[in-house]
Design a protein around this motif. Structure first.
Motif, short mmCIF file in Angstrom:
data_model
loop_
_atom_site.label_atom_id
_atom_site.label_comp_id
_atom_site.label_asym_id
_atom_site.label_seq_id
_atom_site.Cartn_x
_atom_site.Cartn_y
_atom_site.Cartn_z
N TRP A 1 23.62 152.36 40.54
CA TRP A 1 24.10 153.67 39.72
C TRP A 1 23.78 154.88 39.88
CZ3 TRP A 1 19.92 156.81 38.55
CH2 TRP A 1 18.68 156.63 38.91
N ALA A 2 24.66 155.77 39.16
CA ALA A 2 24.57 157.42 39.51
C ALA A 2 24.68 157.90 38.21
CB ALA A 2 26.00 157.60 40.21
N THR A 3 23.78 159.30 38.38
CA THR A 3 23.72 160.15 37.14
C THR A 3 23.95 161.38 37.55
OG1 THR A 3 21.84 158.44 36.44
CG2 THR A 3 21.81 160.74 35.52
N PRO A 4 25.23 161.67 37.04
CA PRO A 4 25.51 163.21 37.54
C PRO A 4 24.65 164.41 36.77
CG PRO A 4 26.80 162.42 35.78
CD PRO A 4 25.88 161.54 36.04
N ILE A 5 24.37 165.17 37.67
CA ILE A 5 23.53 166.58 37.27
C ILE A 5 24.24 167.51 36.93
CG2 ILE A 5 21.67 168.02 37.85
CD1 ILE A 5 20.52 165.84 39.54
N GLU A 6 24.06 168.21 35.87
CA GLU A 6 24.94 169.27 35.51
C GLU A 6 24.72 170.52 36.69
OE1 GLU A 6 27.02 169.32 32.64
OE2 GLU A 6 26.67 167.38 32.57
N PHE A 7 25.72 171.31 37.04
CA PHE A 7 25.59 172.48 37.63
C PHE A 7 25.47 173.73 36.62
CE2 PHE A 7 27.08 176.43 39.60
CZ PHE A 7 26.79 176.32 40.89
N PRO A 8 24.31 174.44 36.92
CA PRO A 8 23.99 174.96 38.08
C PRO A 8 22.49 174.36 38.17
CG PRO A 8 23.63 176.62 36.84
CD PRO A 8 24.38 175.61 35.99
N ASN A 9 22.08 172.92 37.59
CA ASN A 9 20.79 172.54 37.75
C ASN A 9 20.57 172.19 39.46
OD1 ASN A 9 20.02 172.43 35.05
ND2 ASN A 9 20.71 170.48 34.71
N GLN A 10 19.15 172.19 39.41
CA GLN A 10 18.81 172.07 40.75
C GLN A 10 17.70 171.22 40.91
OE1 GLN A 10 20.02 173.25 43.92
NE2 GLN A 10 18.64 171.86 45.13
N VAL A 11 17.88 169.85 41.55
CA VAL A 11 16.50 169.11 41.63
C VAL A 11 15.79 169.56 42.89
CG1 VAL A 11 15.89 166.75 41.96
CG2 VAL A 11 17.65 167.29 40.51
N GLU A 12 14.60 169.77 42.99
CA GLU A 12 13.84 170.39 43.73
C GLU A 12 12.69 169.31 44.25
OE1 GLU A 12 12.61 174.26 43.12
OE2 GLU A 12 14.78 174.91 42.42
N ALA A 24 12.27 166.80 39.18
CA ALA A 24 11.88 167.90 38.71
C ALA A 24 12.59 169.22 39.36
CB ALA A 24 10.35 168.13 39.01
N GLY A 25 12.88 170.12 38.70
CA GLY A 25 13.91 171.26 39.16
C GLY A 25 13.82 172.35 38.13
N THR A 26 14.80 173.27 38.36
CA THR A 26 15.13 174.25 37.56
C THR A 26 16.70 174.15 37.10
OG1 THR A 26 16.17 175.45 39.37
CG2 THR A 26 13.78 175.82 38.74
N THR A 27 17.02 174.95 36.11
CA THR A 27 18.41 174.92 35.25
C THR A 27 19.44 175.73 35.92
OG1 THR A 27 17.66 176.60 33.49
CG2 THR A 27 17.52 174.05 33.13
N ASP A 28 18.97 176.85 36.69
CA ASP A 28 20.03 177.64 37.28
C ASP A 28 19.41 177.75 39.02
OD1 ASP A 28 21.69 179.47 38.33
OD2 ASP A 28 21.50 180.74 36.63
N ARG A 29 20.19 177.38 39.87
CA ARG A 29 19.60 177.46 41.31
C ARG A 29 19.73 178.97 41.89
NH1 ARG A 29 23.78 173.68 44.68
NH2 ARG A 29 23.32 172.17 43.16
N ASN A 30 20.80 179.74 41.09
CA ASN A 30 20.83 180.98 41.68
C ASN A 30 19.83 181.98 41.25
OD1 ASN A 30 23.09 180.19 43.10
ND2 ASN A 30 24.62 180.04 41.26
N ARG A 31 19.34 181.63 39.99
CA ARG A 31 18.25 182.43 39.43
C ARG A 31 16.98 181.85 39.30
NH1 ARG A 31 20.33 186.16 35.07
NH2 ARG A 31 18.66 187.37 35.77
N ARG A 32 16.57 181.04 40.16
CA ARG A 32 15.36 180.18 40.30
C ARG A 32 13.95 181.01 39.36
NH1 ARG A 32 10.85 178.38 42.99
NH2 ARG A 32 10.67 176.24 42.92
N ASP A 33 14.02 182.31 39.51
CA ASP A 33 12.71 183.22 38.94
C ASP A 33 13.02 183.14 37.45
OD1 ASP A 33 14.97 184.82 39.50
OD2 ASP A 33 13.63 186.49 39.44
N LYS A 34 14.17 183.12 36.91
CA LYS A 34 14.37 183.31 35.37
C LYS A 34 14.87 181.86 34.96
CE LYS A 34 15.84 188.17 35.58
NZ LYS A 34 14.33 188.72 35.60
N ALA A 35 15.07 180.95 35.44
CA ALA A 35 15.73 179.69 35.18
C ALA A 35 14.55 178.86 34.21
CB ALA A 35 16.13 178.95 36.27
#
Length: 87
Positions: A1-12, A24-35
Motif C-alpha cells: 500500500w501507499a499513502t500520499p503525504i500532502e506537500f508541504p508536510n514533512q515526515v521527520e 511524526a513531522g511538521t505541516t510545513d517543511r520550509n517554515r519548521r519553526d512556525k509549522a
C-alpha cells in the motif's frame, strides 16, 4: 500500500511496529519553526490512518523508539513523551 503525504508536510520520524506505522513531522517543511507538528498512526496491513494527534513541538529527526508495547518520541522542546496503553 501507499499513502500520499500532502506537500508541504514533512515526515521527520518513522516507526514500524507489528500492527502500526507511526509518523511524526511538521505541516510545513520550509517554515519548521512556525509549522504545526503532528503524530499520525497508520494500520500496517492496509495503510489506513488510525489516529492523528497534534504535537506541541516538532519531532527530533528520527526521534522514535519502542519498548514494552509503548513508544517514545523526542521533540524539539527537549521533551521525551511516552505513548501507550496504561497498565
Amino acid at each position: 500500500w501507499a499513502t500520499p503525504i500532502e506537500f508541504p508536510n514533512q515526515v521527520e520520524a518513522l516507526l514500524l511496529t507489528n500492527n502500526h506505522v507511526l509518523t511524526a513531522g511538521t505541516t510545513d517543511r520550509n517554515r519548521r519553526d512556525k509549522a504545526s507538528a503532528f503524530l499520525r498512526v497508520f494500520n500496517s496491513q492496509d495503510g489506513k490512518q488510525v489516529k492523528e494527534l497534534a504535537l506541541p513541538a516538532p519531532p527530533i529527526y528520527d526521534g522514535f523508539a519502542a519498548a514494552a508495547g509503548r513508544f517514545y518520541l523526542s521533540t524539539a522542546d527537549g521533551k521525551l513523551t511516552c505513548y501507550g496503553k496504561k497498565q
